[in-house]
Enzyme design. Structure first.
Site, PDB file in Angstrom:
ATOM      1  N   TYR A 237     134.636  29.954 -69.903  1.00  0.00           N
ATOM      2  CA  TYR A 237     135.795  30.067 -69.007  1.00  0.00           C
ATOM      3  C   TYR A 237     137.079  29.680 -69.741  1.00  0.00           C
ATOM      4  O   TYR A 237     138.097  30.357 -69.619  1.00  0.00           O
ATOM      5  CB  TYR A 237     135.566  29.159 -67.805  1.00  0.00           C
ATOM      6  CG  TYR A 237     136.576  29.278 -66.689  1.00  0.00           C
ATOM      7  CD1 TYR A 237     136.599  30.397 -65.861  1.00  0.00           C
ATOM      8  CD2 TYR A 237     137.494  28.252 -66.441  1.00  0.00           C
ATOM      9  CE1 TYR A 237     137.507  30.491 -64.830  1.00  0.00           C
ATOM     10  CE2 TYR A 237     138.403  28.341 -65.406  1.00  0.00           C
ATOM     11  CZ  TYR A 237     138.401  29.463 -64.597  1.00  0.00           C
ATOM     12  OH  TYR A 237     139.312  29.552 -63.570  1.00  0.00           O
TER      13      TYR A 237
ATOM     14  N   ILE B  36     142.132  23.067 -57.695  1.00  0.00           N
ATOM     15  CA  ILE B  36     142.699  23.561 -56.444  1.00  0.00           C
ATOM     16  C   ILE B  36     141.592  23.649 -55.403  1.00  0.00           C
ATOM     17  O   ILE B  36     140.451  24.024 -55.717  1.00  0.00           O
ATOM     18  CB  ILE B  36     143.364  24.944 -56.635  1.00  0.00           C
ATOM     19  CG1 ILE B  36     144.411  24.890 -57.761  1.00  0.00           C
ATOM     20  CG2 ILE B  36     144.008  25.407 -55.331  1.00  0.00           C
ATOM     21  CD1 ILE B  36     145.586  23.962 -57.517  1.00  0.00           C
TER      22      ILE B  36
ATOM     23  N   SER C 269     140.862  38.178 -51.494  1.00  0.00           N
ATOM     24  CA  SER C 269     140.040  38.020 -50.290  1.00  0.00           C
ATOM     25  C   SER C 269     139.720  36.569 -49.974  1.00  0.00           C
ATOM     26  O   SER C 269     139.159  36.282 -48.912  1.00  0.00           O
ATOM     27  CB  SER C 269     138.732  38.808 -50.445  1.00  0.00           C
ATOM     28  OG  SER C 269     137.994  38.333 -51.559  1.00  0.00           O
TER      29      SER C 269
ATOM     30  N   LYS D 227     140.325  32.157 -70.337  1.00  0.00           N
ATOM     31  CA  LYS D 227     141.640  31.803 -69.815  1.00  0.00           C
ATOM     32  C   LYS D 227     142.654  31.573 -70.928  1.00  0.00           C
ATOM     33  O   LYS D 227     143.836  31.889 -70.771  1.00  0.00           O
ATOM     34  CB  LYS D 227     141.527  30.575 -68.916  1.00  0.00           C
ATOM     35  CG  LYS D 227     140.736  30.828 -67.630  1.00  0.00           C
ATOM     36  CD  LYS D 227     141.367  31.909 -66.776  1.00  0.00           C
ATOM     37  CE  LYS D 227     140.691  32.038 -65.415  1.00  0.00           C
ATOM     38  NZ  LYS D 227     141.331  33.045 -64.539  1.00  0.00           N
TER      39      LYS D 227
END
Length: 245
Positions: free
Chosen positions: A157, A190, A16, A161
């Site tokens: 995190y 990003i 989304s 990952k």
């Protein structure tokens, strides 16, 4: 039925916004039928579907909570019943909740680990057997540069990952004989909402290319890994990070 109107079917979780949205638009525009997954952002999913249709693609919207195993299994079983087997899955949905480890709360740890790592099992496992039966398919997971090199303020995190990277490599070994490739994309910084509060004046000097990446640059790699041209590429972790690692 393995296709929709003659098109190979690809499910993209977390489509989304951000990288997931860019991947869905690129994949749809390239001629795949895209199942646009969202957790909470219905308007974003509708926007993604609209943009991929504008790009000439086709798709549909699907919602389930990647943290809820029962819900995942129920909704994905419906997809299996409807299509028989997917051609591709991009397991992209994830969150971060950053903070220095000494002050990290139990909630910050548990939420990030459960959302990012448990979803590997919750989403991928229900879809694997139909792919194995067809002896074909592409599975792509989305990790992070943090899972490769670690990152200050992201112990939770980075752990999640890194776990995704290990799980991806192991699953690739299991599925290789079935002609199913399993690869991991590890983006760096990003241009998405996830880095909107990041200290760019400190970060940019550490990136050899001197800029953050664009979601479309990650999407281009995902599109290649879905293709027939990538049929001999599996068990790989490919970074998109401007030379950061």
């Amino acid at each position: 039925m393995e296709q929709c109107n003659g098109k190979k079917i690809v499910l993209i979780t977390g489509a989304s916004s951000g990288i997931g949205q860019a991947m869905a638009i690129a994949v749809g525009g390239a001629g795949y039928h895209v199942i646009v997954h969202y957790g909470r952002n219905l308007d974003g999913a509708k926007n993604t579907l609209h943009q991929l249709q504008e790009a000439g693609g086709t798709g549909e919207i699907l919602s389930f909570d990647i943290n809820n195993r029962r819900e995942c299994f129920q909704e994905l079983e419906k997809i299996n019943d409807k299509y028989g087997a997917l051609w591709g899955l991009i397991n992209n949905a994830g969150i971060c909740s950053d903070g220095a480890f000494p002050a990290l709360s139990e909630k910050d740890w548990d939420t990030v680990i459960h959302t990012n790592l448990d979803s590997f099992f919750n989403v991928i496992q229900p879809l694997v057997m139909p792919m194995c039966s067809k002896r074909r398919g592409r599975i792509i997971t989305i990790a992070s540069v943090s899972g490769i090199m670690g990152n200050r303020g992201q112990v939770n995190y980075s752990a999640a990952k890194a776990g995704i990277i290990g799980a991806t490599k192991a699953l690739a070994v299991e599925l290789a004989s079935r002609s199913i490739t399993v690869n991991c994309i590890a983006p760096g910084l990003i241009e998405t909402d996830m880095i909107k509060d990041a200290p760019m004046e400190m970060i940019l000097p550490t990136i050899p290319m001197g800029r953050v990446g664009k979601p479309e640059e990650v999407a281009a790699l995902a599109l290649f890994l879905l293709s027939d041209a990538a049929s001999y590429i599996t068990r790989q972790v490919i970074s998109v990070n401007g030379g950061l690692t």
